[in-house]
Design a protein around this motif. Structure first.
Motif, short mmCIF file in Angstrom:
data_model
loop_
_atom_site.label_atom_id
_atom_site.label_comp_id
_atom_site.label_asym_id
_atom_site.label_seq_id
_atom_site.Cartn_x
_atom_site.Cartn_y
_atom_site.Cartn_z
N LEU A 98 7.83 -22.57 37.34
CA LEU A 98 7.23 -21.23 37.18
C LEU A 98 6.55 -20.72 38.46
N LEU A 99 6.46 -21.61 39.45
CA LEU A 99 5.72 -21.26 40.67
C LEU A 99 6.39 -20.15 41.48
N GLU A 100 7.70 -20.24 41.62
CA GLU A 100 8.40 -19.29 42.49
C GLU A 100 8.23 -17.85 42.00
N PHE A 101 8.36 -17.68 40.67
CA PHE A 101 8.20 -16.33 40.13
C PHE A 101 6.81 -15.77 40.49
N GLN A 102 5.78 -16.63 40.33
CA GLN A 102 4.41 -16.17 40.60
C GLN A 102 4.23 -15.85 42.08
N ARG A 103 4.79 -16.69 42.95
CA ARG A 103 4.64 -16.45 44.40
C ARG A 103 5.40 -15.20 44.83
N ASN A 104 6.58 -14.98 44.24
CA ASN A 104 7.32 -13.76 44.57
C ASN A 104 6.55 -12.52 44.14
N PHE A 105 5.92 -12.62 42.96
CA PHE A 105 5.15 -11.49 42.45
C PHE A 105 4.02 -11.17 43.43
N ALA A 106 3.35 -12.22 43.94
CA ALA A 106 2.23 -12.02 44.88
C ALA A 106 2.74 -11.44 46.20
N ALA A 107 3.85 -11.98 46.68
CA ALA A 107 4.37 -11.58 48.00
C ALA A 107 4.95 -10.17 47.97
N THR A 108 5.61 -9.82 46.85
CA THR A 108 6.26 -8.52 46.73
C THR A 108 5.93 -7.94 45.35
N PRO A 109 4.74 -7.36 45.21
CA PRO A 109 4.37 -6.87 43.88
C PRO A 109 5.35 -5.80 43.40
N PRO A 110 5.73 -5.83 42.12
CA PRO A 110 6.69 -4.85 41.62
C PRO A 110 6.18 -3.42 41.73
N GLY A 111 7.13 -2.50 41.76
CA GLY A 111 6.79 -1.08 41.78
C GLY A 111 6.23 -0.64 43.12
N GLY A 112 6.41 -1.46 44.16
CA GLY A 112 5.90 -1.09 45.48
C GLY A 112 4.39 -1.04 45.56
N ALA A 113 3.71 -1.72 44.62
CA ALA A 113 2.24 -1.71 44.65
C ALA A 113 1.74 -2.38 45.92
N LYS A 114 0.53 -1.95 46.35
CA LYS A 114 -0.01 -2.49 47.62
C LYS A 114 -0.59 -3.88 47.47
N GLY A 115 -0.76 -4.29 46.23
CA GLY A 115 -1.34 -5.61 46.02
C GLY A 115 -1.09 -6.09 44.61
N ALA A 116 -1.52 -7.33 44.36
CA ALA A 116 -1.32 -7.92 43.04
C ALA A 116 -2.62 -8.56 42.55
N VAL A 117 -2.81 -8.47 41.24
CA VAL A 117 -3.90 -9.21 40.60
C VAL A 117 -3.23 -10.20 39.67
N ILE A 118 -3.49 -11.48 39.87
CA ILE A 118 -2.85 -12.49 39.03
C ILE A 118 -3.94 -13.29 38.34
N ASP A 119 -3.85 -13.39 37.01
CA ASP A 119 -4.84 -14.23 36.32
C ASP A 119 -4.19 -15.49 35.79
N GLY A 120 -4.99 -16.54 35.75
CA GLY A 120 -4.47 -17.83 35.30
C GLY A 120 -5.49 -18.94 35.44
N ARG A 121 -5.00 -20.13 35.79
CA ARG A 121 -5.88 -21.28 35.93
C ARG A 121 -5.88 -21.83 37.36
N ASP A 122 -4.75 -21.63 38.07
CA ASP A 122 -4.57 -22.27 39.38
C ASP A 122 -4.10 -21.28 40.43
#
Ligand code: DC
Length: 224
Positions: A98-122
């Motif tokens: 599941l790591l790659e999906f999360q890292r891709n989301f952080a590196a290239t947030p969908p919708g051209g957003a300028k940043g990402a907020v990710i919640d979780g444990r790690d």
């Protein structure tokens, strides 16, 4: 490439981290990822395939089949799925999957957003240790159990508060004691205890903790 702007919001179950992450994302116009939903979707997949959440092969296969676009489904919010999610999340090969999906989301947030907020444990410890800003959200177990009870009640589900408290304690123990990516604050995370805060007060506190660094990172980005 410009450095991605990422707010990591880690914390315990029912601490309010998900709501805070959503509100922070809305405030800054960032994309939001609830990483717990990936573990919950994995758990749901195992159970629907009549597998065993504690079995590595079953859990890894399910992790490879999830569709993150389904993370809004209410099916993953049921207590047995939360429990199974905590079991699959303790399996290192599931986390790796599941790591790659999360890292891709952080590196290239969908919708051209300028940043990402990710919640979780790690998120601040493993997924994105170089996050712009890190929060670790917690509350007394009794306060978290009461919130979860109110939430379930509003959904028409009648559950004993004591049973919810026992579930929360069991999940906290499993999430914190697992060998890989255990639940623990990153050394550089700001701690936020929401036990005595309503959602507006918790959001104001969270924003005050992350604002300076996020605004500085936004300012530093090339225009255009
Ligand atoms: O935040 P949640 O209750 O939806 O998370 C479900 C389970 O997934 C929880 O027991 C811990 C696990 N999880 C994890 O191990 N790592 C994450 N980044 C997010 C959730």
């Amino acid at each position: 490439m410009t450095k991605p702007i990422v707010i990591a919001v880690d914390g315990t179950a029912a601490s309010g981290k998900g709501t805070l992450a959503k509100k922070l994302a809305r405030h800054f116009g960032f994309a939001h990822l609830d990483s717990g939903s990936l573990y919950r979707l994995t758990a749901l997949g195992v159970i629907r395939a009549s597998g065993d959440p504690g079995n590595e092969a079953d859990a890894v296969a399910a992790a490879g089949r999830i569709d993150p676009a389904q993370s809004d489904t209410p099916d993953i919010r049921q207590a047995p799925i939360a429990e199974a999610a905590s079991v699959v999340a303790a399996i290192p090969a599931v986390r790796a999957r599941l790591l790659e999906f999360q890292r891709n989301f952080a590196a290239t947030p969908p919708g051209g957003a300028k940043g990402a907020v990710i919640d979780g444990r790690d998120i601040g410890t493993v997924v994105w240790p170089e996050a712009t800003s890190k929060l670790f959200v917690d509350a007394r177990p009794e306060a978290r159990a009461h919130r979860r009870w109110l939430e379930l009640k509003s959904l028409g589900q009648v559950v004993e508060e004591a049973a919810i408290l026992a579930d929360i304690r069991r999940r906290d123990a499993r999430d914190s004691q697992r060998a890989v990516a255990p639940l623990k604050p990153a050394a550089d995370a700001a701690l936020l205890d929401t036990s005595n805060l309503d959602i507006d007060a918790a959001f104001a506190a969270a924003l005050a903790l992350v604002k300076a660094r996020v605004e500085e990172a936004l300012e530093a980005r090339p225009r255009g």
